[in-house]
Motif scaffolding. Structure first.
Motif, mmCIF file in Angstrom:
data_model
loop_
_atom_site.group_PDB
_atom_site.id
_atom_site.type_symbol
_atom_site.label_atom_id
_atom_site.label_comp_id
_atom_site.label_asym_id
_atom_site.label_seq_id
_atom_site.Cartn_x
_atom_site.Cartn_y
_atom_site.Cartn_z
ATOM 1 N N ASP A 1 157.162 46.068 -17.238
ATOM 2 C CA ASP A 1 156.200 46.577 -18.211
ATOM 3 C C ASP A 1 154.942 46.952 -17.437
ATOM 4 O O ASP A 1 154.177 46.088 -16.996
ATOM 5 N N ALA A 2 154.732 48.245 -17.266
ATOM 6 C CA ALA A 2 153.600 48.701 -16.444
ATOM 7 C C ALA A 2 152.273 48.263 -17.053
ATOM 8 O O ALA A 2 151.337 47.913 -16.314
ATOM 9 N N ALA A 3 152.172 48.250 -18.366
ATOM 10 C CA ALA A 3 150.909 47.863 -19.000
ATOM 11 C C ALA A 3 150.557 46.417 -18.668
ATOM 12 O O ALA A 3 149.408 46.103 -18.331
ATOM 13 N N ALA A 4 151.543 45.522 -18.729
ATOM 14 C CA ALA A 4 151.277 44.108 -18.447
ATOM 15 C C ALA A 4 150.916 43.903 -16.984
ATOM 16 O O ALA A 4 149.976 43.142 -16.663
ATOM 17 N N VAL A 5 151.631 44.570 -16.061
ATOM 18 C CA VAL A 5 151.357 44.390 -14.636
ATOM 19 C C VAL A 5 149.980 44.934 -14.282
ATOM 20 O O VAL A 5 149.187 44.275 -13.579
ATOM 21 N N VAL A 6 149.653 46.138 -14.760
ATOM 22 C CA VAL A 6 148.354 46.740 -14.433
ATOM 23 C C VAL A 6 147.227 45.913 -15.039
ATOM 24 O O VAL A 6 146.184 45.678 -14.397
ATOM 25 N N ARG A 7 147.426 45.442 -16.257
ATOM 26 C CA ARG A 7 146.381 44.630 -16.901
ATOM 27 C C ARG A 7 146.134 43.336 -16.109
ATOM 28 O O ARG A 7 144.980 42.926 -15.909
ATOM 29 N N ASP A 8 147.203 42.709 -15.621
ATOM 30 C CA ASP A 8 147.056 41.468 -14.854
ATOM 31 C C ASP A 8 146.330 41.713 -13.543
ATOM 32 O O ASP A 8 145.444 40.945 -13.163
ATOM 33 N N ARG A 9 146.683 42.795 -12.822
ATOM 34 C CA ARG A 9 146.056 43.046 -11.528
ATOM 35 C C ARG A 9 144.601 43.487 -11.682
ATOM 36 O O ARG A 9 143.744 43.139 -10.853
ATOM 37 N N VAL A 10 144.320 44.254 -12.720
ATOM 38 C CA VAL A 10 142.930 44.665 -12.947
ATOM 39 C C VAL A 10 142.063 43.457 -13.280
ATOM 40 O O VAL A 10 140.907 43.353 -12.824
ATOM 41 N N ALA A 11 142.628 42.512 -14.031
ATOM 42 C CA ALA A 11 141.878 41.297 -14.329
ATOM 43 C C ALA A 11 141.576 40.514 -13.058
ATOM 44 O O ALA A 11 140.500 39.911 -12.915
ATOM 45 N N PHE A 12 142.514 40.512 -12.112
ATOM 46 C CA PHE A 12 142.280 39.804 -10.859
ATOM 47 C C PHE A 12 141.142 40.459 -10.066
ATOM 48 O O PHE A 12 140.244 39.778 -9.547
ATOM 49 N N TRP A 13 141.158 41.812 -9.978
ATOM 50 C CA TRP A 13 140.135 42.505 -9.198
ATOM 51 C C TRP A 13 138.807 42.596 -9.945
ATOM 52 O O TRP A 13 137.767 42.874 -9.313
ATOM 53 N N ALA A 14 138.820 42.387 -11.231
ATOM 54 C CA ALA A 14 137.567 42.483 -11.990
ATOM 55 C C ALA A 14 136.566 41.427 -11.550
ATOM 56 O O ALA A 14 135.344 41.648 -11.577
ATOM 57 N N VAL A 15 137.048 40.248 -11.143
ATOM 58 C CA VAL A 15 136.146 39.184 -10.681
ATOM 59 C C VAL A 15 135.402 39.617 -9.431
ATOM 60 O O VAL A 15 134.176 39.474 -9.312
ATOM 61 N N ALA B 1 134.973 42.714 -8.490
ATOM 62 C CA ALA B 1 134.119 43.844 -8.837
ATOM 63 C C ALA B 1 132.786 43.363 -9.405
ATOM 64 O O ALA B 1 131.722 43.923 -9.116
ATOM 65 N N GLU B 2 132.815 42.307 -10.191
ATOM 66 C CA GLU B 2 131.575 41.766 -10.757
ATOM 67 C C GLU B 2 130.691 41.177 -9.666
ATOM 68 O O GLU B 2 129.474 41.359 -9.684
ATOM 69 N N ASP B 3 131.312 40.503 -8.690
ATOM 70 C CA ASP B 3 130.532 39.907 -7.611
ATOM 71 C C ASP B 3 129.876 40.969 -6.740
ATOM 72 O O ASP B 3 128.802 40.729 -6.162
ATOM 73 N N THR B 4 130.524 42.127 -6.582
ATOM 74 C CA THR B 4 129.972 43.172 -5.713
ATOM 75 C C THR B 4 129.220 44.237 -6.481
ATOM 76 O O THR B 4 128.829 45.258 -5.916
ATOM 77 N N GLY B 5 128.983 44.008 -7.756
ATOM 78 C CA GLY B 5 128.175 44.926 -8.547
ATOM 79 C C GLY B 5 128.843 46.249 -8.831
ATOM 80 O O GLY B 5 128.152 47.275 -8.953
ATOM 81 N N ARG B 6 130.125 46.272 -8.988
ATOM 82 C CA ARG B 6 130.863 47.527 -9.239
ATOM 83 C C ARG B 6 131.204 47.614 -10.728
ATOM 84 O O ARG B 6 131.737 46.674 -11.313
ATOM 85 N N ALA B 7 130.891 48.761 -11.310
ATOM 86 C CA ALA B 7 131.239 48.996 -12.711
ATOM 87 C C ALA B 7 132.723 49.380 -12.790
ATOM 88 O O ALA B 7 133.182 50.285 -12.095
ATOM 89 N N LEU B 8 133.460 48.657 -13.634
ATOM 90 C CA LEU B 8 134.905 48.880 -13.771
ATOM 91 C C LEU B 8 135.209 49.458 -15.151
ATOM 92 O O LEU B 8 134.807 48.886 -16.168
ATOM 93 N N THR B 9 135.882 50.586 -15.150
ATOM 94 C CA THR B 9 136.356 51.198 -16.394
ATOM 95 C C THR B 9 137.877 51.178 -16.391
ATOM 96 O O THR B 9 138.501 51.633 -15.424
#
Length: 416
Positions: free
Chosen positions: A282-296, A298-306
């Motif tokens: 399920d591409a939606a589940a895999v992409v959602r999981d990996r984006v959640a991992f990198w979102a942390v 991204a927040e630490d380095t001040g990057r806006a994530l869309t």
């Protein structure tokens, strides 16, 4: 090839039969003509002595007893036997005293002069075209039928021989296609001519060699991945010494994620040659999981994530760990090659042929040379984009409108 071999043998057989049957057919016709002329000559030999004796009663009895029309022309103009006018050949034979055989239309006329006391009489008979061709049509029909039977038999034998030759070739082709589909345990059965048996043996040797090389490569990858576990263990111990609990938990989670990736790499490297089935996730589940991992991070380095990820399941023909590794490689490039604070986007959308995954950033972008395998401008291996390329049916690298980089992956739909 089978049809060509059969056609070649059939054409050769037809040529041989023509070279044999045409002269034989002409010979049959000539024999029939000679036979008819011989019978007529025998008849004349019976009548000629009587014509010389002058006994007209005996002549009349002899000519009426013959199976062919016989005429005896006397010097006084009288005719015994078949009533007909004297032909030019009869008059010429009487004048010259010579026996003649002349063609009259399709018939043959034989005339023999007989010199008697009262002058020269002429014995004449006509061999019709039907007599000359008697039995020829039946013989030609028999020869034609025999030729057709021989041609059909030759085609049947040629087809059997061609099948014996092409069957091993077809099997070799099937084995090569199965090897191309990574069925490395399949082997060809040596059969057919010696050359094809040699090719089958060479193909089997090639398959054995490929299997050995792949096994060795998997073991090297697994060994290399296993070695990474030692520094990971040390890193996990270092995280325990961090004073900030949140920082320790974040670093420990990242370490655990790397450890899981290494474990998955070892398992994938030692996977059996024949997979249990086609990969899918399920591409939606895999992409959602990996984006959640990198979102942390991204927040630490001040990057806006869309992120734009559809909620429902979106099946694609890619293994979940491979799709996750591909997205990690793309997002890792964003963090590695753009300064802190650079915004980036992750978009996943359904497509008629599967799904489309797009990763863009507002960084400086990169040239197409960087997209080539093994090329890196920062001292890395340069394999990040290649990892993503392997899971996609089409892989597009370009510039983002307004500046930055854009990577687009077309993911195939699973087979139905």
């Amino acid at each position: 090839m089978r049809a060509r071999l059969t056609l070649l043998v059939g054409a050769t057989t037809v040529l041989v039969l023509l070279a044999f049957l045409v002269p034989l057919a002409l010979l049959v016709r000539q024999v029939a003509e000679d036979r008819a002329m011989s019978r007529a000559d025998d008849v004349l030999r019976t009548v000629v002595p009587l014509a010389g004796s002058g006994d007209r009663d005996a002549i009349r009895l002899a000519v009426t007893a013959q199976s062919v029309p016989v005429s005896v022309f006397f010097p006084d103009g009288s005719v015994l036997g078949h009533e007909t006018d004297p032909s030019p050949a009869v008059r010429l034979s009487a004048a010259r005293g010579e026996a003649l055989t002349v063609a009259v239309d399709d018939d043959r006329e034989i005339v023999v002069p007989v010199v008697g006391a009262s002058g020269t009489a002429v014995v004449s008979t006509v061999v019709s075209d039907d007599d000359l061709r008697h039995g020829v049509g039946r013989a030609w029909f028999t020869l034609t039928g025999l030729g057709l039977v021989l041609v059909l038999l030759s085609l049947l034998v040629a087809d059997r021989l061609a099948r014996a030759i092409t069957a091993p070739i077809t099997e070799l082709s099937a084995v090569s296609h199965r090897l191309a589909r990574a069925e490395l345990t399949v082997r060809a059965s040596p059969s057919g001519p010696a050359e094809l048996r040699e090719v089958a043996g060479a193909l089997n040797h090639l398959a054995d060699r490929i299997q050995v090389l792949l096994s060795a490569e998997r073991e090297r990858v697994a060994d290399l991945s296993h070695r990474v576990r030692t520094p990971l263990t040390a890193l996990r111990l270092e995280t325990e010494s961090l004073r900030d609990p949140e920082e320790a938990a974040r670093v420990s989670a990242a370490t655990d994620e790397v450890a899981r990736a290494v474990t998955a790499l070892i398992q994938q490297a030692r996977r059996r040659d024949e997979p249990a089935g086609p990969p899918h996730c399920d591409a939606a589940a895999v992409v959602r999981d990996r984006v959640a991992f990198w979102a942390v991070l991204a927040e630490d380095t001040g990057r806006a994530l869309t992120q734009e990820i559809p909620p429902g399941p979106l099946p694609v023909a890619v293994a979940p760990d491979e799709l996750g590794a591909a997205l990690d490689a793309l997002l890792g490039n964003v963090f590695a090659h753009t300064p802190d604070g650079t915004a980036f986007e992750v978009r996943l959308a359904a497509a008629p042929a599967g799904a489309v995954l797009t990763v863009t950033d507002e960084g400086p972008g990169f040239t197409l040379e960087v997209a080539r395998r093994g090329v890196s401008a920062v001292g890395s291996t340069g394999l990040g984009l290649d990892i993503a390329r392997q899971v996609a049916t089409t892989f597009d690298v370009g510039a983002r409108p307004g500046g930055g980089a854009s990577v687009r992956l077309q993911l195939a739909a699973p087979p139905t």
